[in-house]
Write a protein that holds these residues in place. Structure first.
Motif, PDB file in Angstrom:
ATOM      1  N   GLU A  47     -53.644 -65.755  30.730  1.00  0.00           N
ATOM      2  CA  GLU A  47     -53.304 -66.251  29.489  1.00  0.00           C
ATOM      3  C   GLU A  47     -52.852 -67.616  29.565  1.00  0.00           C
ATOM      4  N   ARG A  48     -51.940 -67.375  30.350  1.00  0.00           N
ATOM      5  CA  ARG A  48     -50.116 -68.197  30.410  1.00  0.00           C
ATOM      6  C   ARG A  48     -50.827 -69.363  31.394  1.00  0.00           C
TER       7      ARG A  48
ATOM      8  N   SER B  46     -58.783 -66.494  33.814  1.00  0.00           N
ATOM      9  CA  SER B  46     -59.727 -64.994  33.368  1.00  0.00           C
ATOM     10  C   SER B  46     -58.267 -64.314  34.240  1.00  0.00           C
ATOM     11  N   ARG B  47     -58.293 -63.638  32.765  1.00  0.00           N
ATOM     12  CA  ARG B  47     -58.099 -62.039  33.277  1.00  0.00           C
ATOM     13  C   ARG B  47     -58.453 -61.275  35.464  1.00  0.00           C
TER      14      ARG B  47
ATOM     15  N   ALA C 200     -54.151 -60.126  31.922  1.00  0.00           N
ATOM     16  CA  ALA C 200     -54.120 -60.724  30.826  1.00  0.00           C
ATOM     17  C   ALA C 200     -53.165 -61.472  30.442  1.00  0.00           C
ATOM     18  N   ALA C 201     -52.261 -61.512  30.658  1.00  0.00           N
ATOM     19  CA  ALA C 201     -50.952 -62.072  29.933  1.00  0.00           C
ATOM     20  C   ALA C 201     -51.166 -63.651  30.853  1.00  0.00           C
TER      21      ALA C 201
ATOM     22  N   GLY D  95     -54.097 -69.672  32.553  1.00  0.00           N
ATOM     23  CA  GLY D  95     -55.506 -70.810  31.705  1.00  0.00           C
ATOM     24  C   GLY D  95     -56.899 -70.249  32.660  1.00  0.00           C
TER      25      GLY D  95
END
Length: 224
Positions: free
Chosen positions: A179-180, A184-185, A175-176, A182
């Protein structure tokens, strides 16, 4: 057996290089050196056929070591294992006897392919019957095509995920990472799992204060 000297200043990377080399049939690591000076001492006391050479050493550039070896008549072949991408450095290395370049970060299959090709090249002996046989002998060192990624994975995204992983010494969740970058997880996890599969990363549970543990991924392969 092809005798290999591993020259790498990072102890963790040096251990990984040694492990990778010794997994390839026909190769053995005779010594590991973390500095240019240690490499010179190892070469004075141990017969070596091939150097696995990092170019950035704490007491001098790897090509400087190679120049001194050639000046003293040492004929060991060299595979450069480095993050250096300067083509002028590459050309100078070739002129000094570097037979292959492996760019960091890399995985075991990449190094294995280069070692197998080098062994094939080294095993060629006798007199060539003509130009075709000479070309075939030299062609053993060339990489025909890059290793294919699993379907649905792209090289640029893999490089980006690898960069995030290397910049996260405490580990990172899918997930992280997503997010970094752009993405999806689920997409990030596919790339992270690929890096685990090829031996470049490890994963393990990370227990927070509440809820189920999350999988954290950490960089394992050599590189900077």
């Amino acid at each position: 057996m092809i005798r290999v000297l591993v020259v790498e200043d990072d102890p963790v990377a040096a251990d990984a290089h040694q492990m990778y080399v010794e997994r390839v049939e026909g190769f053995t690591v005779t010594a590991v050196a973390h500095t240019r000076a240690a490499a010179v001492r190892a070469l004075e006391r141990t017969p070596v056929d091939l150097l696995l050479l990092d170019l950035y050493l704490p007491d001098g550039h790897g090509l400087g070591l190679l120049r001194s070896l050639r000046a003293s008549g040492h004929g060991a072949d060299v595979i450069a294992v480095t993050s250096a991408r300067d083509l002028a450095v590459v050309r100078e290395g070739v002129s000094l006897g570097v037979v292959q370049y492996v760019l960091k970060p890399f995985t075991y299959p990449t190094l294995r392919d280069r070692l197998v090709r080098y062994a094939e090249f080294r095993g060629v002996a006798g007199e060539a019957s003509g130009q075709e046989e000479v070309d075939r002998a030299l062609g053993a060192l060339r990489v025909a095509h890059p290793a294919a990624l699993p379907k649905g994975l792209s090289g640029p995204t893999l490089e980006a995920v690898t960069r995030v992983l290397k910049e996260s010494p405490e580990g990172v969740t899918a997930a992280a990472a997503g997010e970094r970058l752009g993405i999806s997880r689920i997409t990030a996890r596919r790339y992270l799992e690929h890096l685990v599969t090829v031996g470049s990363a490890v994963r393990g549970p990370h227990y927070g204060q509440v809820g189920r543990p999350e999988l954290h991924y950490s960089w394992l392969a050599s590189g900077r």
